[in-house]
Every structure is written in structure tokens, then in C-alpha cells.
Write an enzyme that holds these catalytic residues in place. Structure first.
Site, short mmCIF file in Angstrom:
data_model
loop_
_atom_site.label_atom_id
_atom_site.label_comp_id
_atom_site.label_asym_id
_atom_site.label_seq_id
_atom_site.Cartn_x
_atom_site.Cartn_y
_atom_site.Cartn_z
N TYR A 46 -0.87 13.06 13.70
CA TYR A 46 -0.09 12.00 13.05
C TYR A 46 0.34 10.93 14.06
O TYR A 46 0.13 9.74 13.85
CB TYR A 46 1.13 12.61 12.38
N SER A 57 2.78 4.46 -4.71
CA SER A 57 2.93 5.46 -5.77
C SER A 57 4.08 6.44 -5.52
O SER A 57 4.59 7.04 -6.45
CB SER A 57 1.62 6.24 -5.96
N THR A 110 0.86 -1.18 0.00
CA THR A 110 0.00 0.00 0.00
C THR A 110 0.91 1.24 0.00
O THR A 110 2.02 1.21 0.54
CB THR A 110 -0.95 0.03 1.21
N GLY A 111 0.42 2.29 -0.63
CA GLY A 111 1.25 3.51 -0.72
C GLY A 111 2.42 3.29 -1.66
O GLY A 111 3.54 3.72 -1.38
N GLY A 168 7.49 7.66 -2.56
CA GLY A 168 8.28 7.46 -1.34
C GLY A 168 8.76 6.03 -1.12
O GLY A 168 9.22 5.35 -2.05
N ILE A 169 8.62 5.59 0.11
CA ILE A 169 9.15 4.28 0.52
C ILE A 169 8.48 3.15 -0.28
O ILE A 169 9.15 2.24 -0.76
CB ILE A 169 8.91 4.08 2.04
N1 LIG Z 1 8.86 9.96 5.63
C1 LIG Z 1 9.14 9.76 6.91
O1 LIG Z 1 9.92 10.50 7.54
C2 LIG Z 1 8.57 8.56 7.63
C3 LIG Z 1 9.13 8.19 8.85
C4 LIG Z 1 8.61 7.10 9.53
C5 LIG Z 1 7.54 6.38 8.99
N2 LIG Z 1 7.01 6.77 7.80
C6 LIG Z 1 5.86 6.02 7.29
O2 LIG Z 1 6.21 5.47 6.03
C7 LIG Z 1 5.04 5.30 5.24
C8 LIG Z 1 5.29 5.83 3.85
O3 LIG Z 1 5.55 7.22 3.92
P1 LIG Z 1 6.42 8.00 2.84
O4 LIG Z 1 7.43 8.79 3.61
O5 LIG Z 1 6.86 7.11 1.76
O6 LIG Z 1 5.32 9.05 2.34
P2 LIG Z 1 4.86 9.49 0.88
O7 LIG Z 1 6.03 9.64 0.00
O8 LIG Z 1 3.95 10.65 1.08
O9 LIG Z 1 4.01 8.23 0.40
C9 LIG Z 1 2.81 7.91 1.03
C10 LIG Z 1 2.10 6.86 0.19
O10 LIG Z 1 0.83 6.58 0.80
C11 LIG Z 1 -0.19 6.75 -0.18
N3 LIG Z 1 -1.42 7.24 0.42
C12 LIG Z 1 -1.61 8.35 1.17
N4 LIG Z 1 -2.89 8.50 1.49
C13 LIG Z 1 -3.55 7.45 0.93
C14 LIG Z 1 -4.90 7.04 0.89
N5 LIG Z 1 -5.87 7.75 1.49
N6 LIG Z 1 -5.21 5.91 0.24
C15 LIG Z 1 -4.27 5.17 -0.39
N7 LIG Z 1 -2.96 5.51 -0.39
C16 LIG Z 1 -2.61 6.64 0.26
C17 LIG Z 1 0.39 7.78 -1.16
O11 LIG Z 1 -0.17 7.66 -2.44
P3 LIG Z 1 -1.32 8.60 -3.07
O12 LIG Z 1 -1.05 10.01 -2.63
O13 LIG Z 1 -1.17 8.36 -4.53
O14 LIG Z 1 -2.58 8.04 -2.53
C18 LIG Z 1 1.85 7.34 -1.21
O15 LIG Z 1 2.01 6.31 -2.13
C19 LIG Z 1 3.91 6.02 6.00
O16 LIG Z 1 3.11 5.08 6.66
C20 LIG Z 1 4.64 6.88 7.01
O17 LIG Z 1 3.88 7.12 8.16
C21 LIG Z 1 7.50 7.83 7.09
#
Ligand SMILES: NC(=O)c1ccc[n+]([C@@H]2O[C@H](COP(=O)([O-])OP(=O)(O)OC[C@H]3O[C@@H](n4cnc5c(N)ncnc54)[C@H](OP(=O)(O)O)[C@@H]3O)[C@@H](O)[C@H]2O)c1
Length: 303
Positions: free
Chosen positions: A195, A53, A50-51, A55-56
Site C-alpha cells: 500500500y 461509491s 473517483t472512488g 468512504g471519503i
Molecule cells: N481510510 C483511511 O484510513 C485512509 C487514510 C489516508 C488516505 N486514504 C485514501 O483515501 C482514498 C479513499 O479511501 P477510503 O478510505 O474512502 O476507502 P473505501 O471506503 O474503501 O473507498 C475506496 C473507493 O475506491 C474505489 N475503488 C477501489 N478500487 C477501485 C478500482 N479498481 N477502480 C475504481 N474504483 C475503485 C471503491 O469503489 P468500488 O469498490 O466500488 O470500486 C471506493 O469507492 C484512498 O485513496 C485511500 O488511499 C484513506
């Protein structure tokens, strides 16, 4: 640039645009990852990300592209998912996209109905989709929706998805991976109420479920990431000079968990943070109050 496990060696080369500073190398120690083992582990398996598209999740999808796994990619942005799928297929991989808003109960129902029809079921779920809001309580007055929205995507979405798919994962003696944030294990920080509460909620749900899932033969991994340089962290200007992990490194940690089935990942230094959180909780709160009295911050990272 499409990163791949077959190229990946964190010391010699960090795929992607982001180069580590010396401090970041020290905080996010490199480790070798065997593409051969990953391919062997994933041959013929089905992996739901999931997610996927941005980032991670996007980085993970590319890293799994040259394994023989069938990747099921979920996110809202259909064009971006299609782009990720095309790049995976160019590498000889197999991917199917499911544009879905995981914060909408009906859409998750529709998604799980479709996923439950997949012949052979699902072997690995990576619950990664999420959103972040950094906003003071004062700026949140009249913005109750900030809290319902973060709970919808960071808590209710993954709970609904996981509950619906447990039977098929159990059949395959599969693996569920939760992408969490290390902040949920530390003393709370101002501006992060929406958050952190939502991430802590799913983290707690998952930790309660782990013994039951394990008893049914489902493997579980909880991953506590530090700051990762993605679209999510980008709007917080204060983070531009803070050490952060690259999304490719984060994806490699998930790949290693897929191979090793380790129950938990947290950075080696988190222990010291947890100890400090415990010992210096009061001074930490007092320091925050003192700082906020002098220099109130404004909302950042909110959508
Ligand atoms: N970045 C950090 O510093 C960090 C640190 C610790 C943990 N995390 C965790 O890592 C995970 C990934 O985060 P990231 O940093 O890769 O963020 P990101 O680049 O913003 O990616 C988030 C992903 O989640 C998807 N998403 C968001 N809302 C959604 C929805 N309502 N339905 C379906 N998909 C949804 C987005 O795709 P769409 O917008 O296309 O829907 C995107 O693919 C998250 O759970 C975050 O809490 C991040």
C-alpha cells in the site's frame, strides 16, 4: 443519513454515525465551511470524483450534492454508484455515473474517451479511488499480485486518468486534487509495503508534476489524510481503538481545498511525526524488529 455542507458544523454536529472522542476533536480540529462559498465556487462546474461509491468519495459526493456542480462519479460497483446518484438527485443535484475498474488500462481508456466528449470539459478532478493491503512480507511470498494490484489502482490508474484529462482541465484552468495518506511522509511501517509503496509512487508523481501543472494554470492540492474510519480501515482490528477522522470530516477538508485552492493539507500534528521520523528513524526500525520477533502479526485488510 445523507450529510450536507449546509448542515455541517463539526463542533455542533458531526454528520454521519461516527462521534468523535475528545482526543479526536483535538487531533482533527473542527473548522467552519461556508456552503455559500462552496456553491459559488462550483456553480456550473464539472467535478470528477473517483472512488465515489464508498468512504471519503461517497461523503464528498453528498456534500457537493446541493451545489450546482455536475458530478462525474467513478468506481467499480455500479449499484452503489446508482444509489449515490439517486440520493444526489433527491437533493436537487446532478450526477452521472461511470462504472469503471480504474486498475484496468482498457477501461480507463474507454472512460477517458467518454469524459473527453463532455461539453465544457472538466474543472476539478479528485483522484480518490484506492485500495489498501496490510500484509507481512512473509505472508506475501507467492503473492506478487498484491503489489501489481495496488500499483494498478493507486499508481497507474490515476496516472493514466490524469494524463488523459490534463488537456481539458488545462482549458478550464481547473484543479487536480490528490487524496494521499500521511504515512507516505513518515518513517515506513512493517506490513504496509504494498500500500505505502503505491501511495508514495503517486504522491511522488504528483509532486513532480505540480510545477508543470501550475505553470499551465492548473491548480493542485495534495491531501495527506490520517486514519479515516471507512471500509478501507475497517478490516484492521488494531485500528478500532486508534483515533480516526470521520469520512464526512475528510470530505469537508476536500471541500475547503476546492474553495481555498490550498496546495497541501496535512493535520497540524504531522510536523511532529515527521520530525520524530527523522530523528528516531533507527530506534523506530529497531523497535519494530524487536516487536516483530516477539509478536508476529498476521495479514489483515487484504482482499
Ligand atoms: N481510510 C483511511 O484510513 C485512509 C487514510 C489516508 C488516505 N486514504 C485514501 O483515501 C482514498 C479513499 O479511501 P477510503 O478510505 O474512502 O476507502 P473505501 O471506503 O474503501 O473507498 C475506496 C473507493 O475506491 C474505489 N475503488 C477501489 N478500487 C477501485 C478500482 N479498481 N477502480 C475504481 N474504483 C475503485 C471503491 O469503489 P468500488 O469498490 O466500488 O470500486 C471506493 O469507492 C484512498 O485513496 C485511500 O488511499 C484513506
Amino acid at each position: 443519513m445523507v450529510s450536507s455542507v449546509s448542515f455541517y458544523h463539526p463542533i455542533k454536529r458531526m454528520p454521519g454515525k461516527y462521534k468523535y472522542s475528545l482526543l479526536e476533536y483535538f487531533l482533527f480540529l473542527p473548522f467552519p465551511l461556508s456552503p455559500k462559498k462552496l456553491r459559488a465556487e462550483l456553480a456550473g462546474k464539472t467535478v470528477l470524483i473517483t472512488g465515489a461509491s464508498y468512504g471519503i468519495g461517497e461523503s464528498l459526493a453528498y456534500m457537493l450534492a446541493d451545489t450546482r456542480a455536475h458530478l462525474l462519479l467513478v468506481a467499480r460497483t455500479e449499484e452503489k454508484l446508482a444509489e449515490v446518484k439517486t440520493r444526489i438527485e433527491q437533493r436537487g443535484g446532478k450526477a452521472t455515473i461511470y462504472p469503471t475498474d480504474l486498475s484496468k488500462q482498457e477501461q480507463v481508456e474507454q472512460l477517458t474517451y467518454t469524459l473527453l466528449q463532455i461539453p465544457g470539459g472538466i474543472d476539478i478532478i479528485v483522484n480518490n479511488a484506492g485500495r489498501s493491503i496490510r500484509r507481512s512480507i512473509k505472508d506475501s511470498l507467492g503473492r506478487y499480485h498484491d503489489f501489481t494490484r495496488t500499483m494498478a489502482i493507486n499508481y497507474f490508474g490515476p496516472v493514466q486518468l490524469t494524463l488523459s484529462l490534463i488537456p481539458v482541465v488545462e482549458k478550464n484552468k481547473g484543479h487536480i486534487i490528490n487524496i494521499s495518506a500521511l504515512n507516505v511522509l513518515l518513517a515506513p511501517a512493517p506490513y504496509w509495503a504494498a500500500y505505502q509503496a503505491s501511495k508514495a509512487a503517486f504522491d511522488n508523481w504528483f509532486r513532480c508534476a505540480i510545477p508543470e501543472l501550475n505553470a499551465w494554470g492548473i491548480k493542485t492540492t495534495a491531501i495527506y489524510f490520517p486514519l479515516v474510519r471507512t471500509r478501507m480501515s475497517a478490516p484492521t482490528a488494531a485500528y478500532s481503538n486508534v483515533p480516526a477522522m470521520s469520512p464526512e470530516h475528510a470530505a469537508t477538508i476536500i471541500c475547503r481545498s476546492i474553495i481555498n485552492k490550498n496546495r497541501i493539507y496535512r493535520p497540524w500534528w504531522l510536523f511532529f511525526g515527521q520530525l520524530a521520523s527523522l530523528l528516531f528513524w533507527r530506534p523506530w526500525m529497531a523497535l519494530n524488529t524487536h516487536y516483530l520477533k516477539r509478536k508476529p502479526l498476521h495479514a489483515e485488510g487484504a482482499k
